[in-house]
Write an enzyme that holds these catalytic residues in place. Sequence first.
Site, PDB file in Angstrom:
ATOM      1  N   HIS A 112       4.617 -77.856 -31.602  1.00 35.90           N
ATOM      2  CA  HIS A 112       3.321 -78.293 -32.123  1.00 35.90           C
ATOM      3  C   HIS A 112       2.259 -77.253 -31.783  1.00 35.90           C
ATOM      4  CE1 HIS A 112       5.571 -82.061 -32.017  1.00 35.90           C
ATOM      5  NE2 HIS A 112       4.652 -82.608 -32.796  1.00 35.90           N
ATOM      6  N   LYS A 138      11.518 -79.177 -36.035  1.00 36.73           N
ATOM      7  CA  LYS A 138      10.256 -79.756 -36.501  1.00 36.73           C
ATOM      8  C   LYS A 138       9.091 -78.852 -36.105  1.00 36.73           C
ATOM      9  CE  LYS A 138       8.232 -83.324 -34.509  1.00 36.73           C
ATOM     10  NZ  LYS A 138       7.983 -84.709 -34.041  1.00 36.73           N
TER      11      LYS A 138
END
Length: 221
Positions: A112, A138
């Site tokens: 992230h 991700k």
Amino acid sequence: MKPIIVASLPIKKVEDLYSIEKFLDSDLIELRLDYLKNPGIIRDYYDYLNRYKNKLIITLRDKNEGGKYEINDELKVKLIKEFYDRGFLYDIEVLFVKKYAIPYENKIVSVHYFSSLPTKKELIDIINEYKEKAYTVKIALAGIKGYKELLSSLLEYPNVTLIPMSNNPAERIAFGMLGSKLFYSYASEPLAPGQLYYKRAMEIFNYINEIITSSFSIRTL
């Protein structure tokens, strides 16, 4: 392509675990255990969670990774080891994988960026390192100038989940349509900017899939 719809559920008290049964119509349910002040209490509920093992993603995110509370690294490592031994799918940050040699085979490996954008090379290196063995890689980027172009450039890579962290849910839908493996929505309350309610997300993608299927059928007549 229709992505896998994930309904994210914050576990603020252990009793919230029993609401899993309300969201079984989603593809997967993400249990955000970082919303518990004492996530170690989850150990008393393993037998219950085993019933829904094939539906669950367990996420224990540190505060600096976008989690709710600070988590002691030693406790987190122990819990993840238990999740692994019990065969649960979990979501773990790349830096934590590297720091503690966390097993990531068939798990979600995440990164992230909340306040700055990485280089494309940095992201490609992460994808190439984990794409073969991870369940998915991700990548979530904050809505900083250039984020859409950077995420779009990664669509050519297999086994990626791409998340634009903006307030516009249409951007998330677009990446879901273009090949992002997982689509994160919310079960009971939004946990990130731009998240849709999971039932609404399922309706949208089912509708889009029906249109595409119908259009293809007409062209082949």
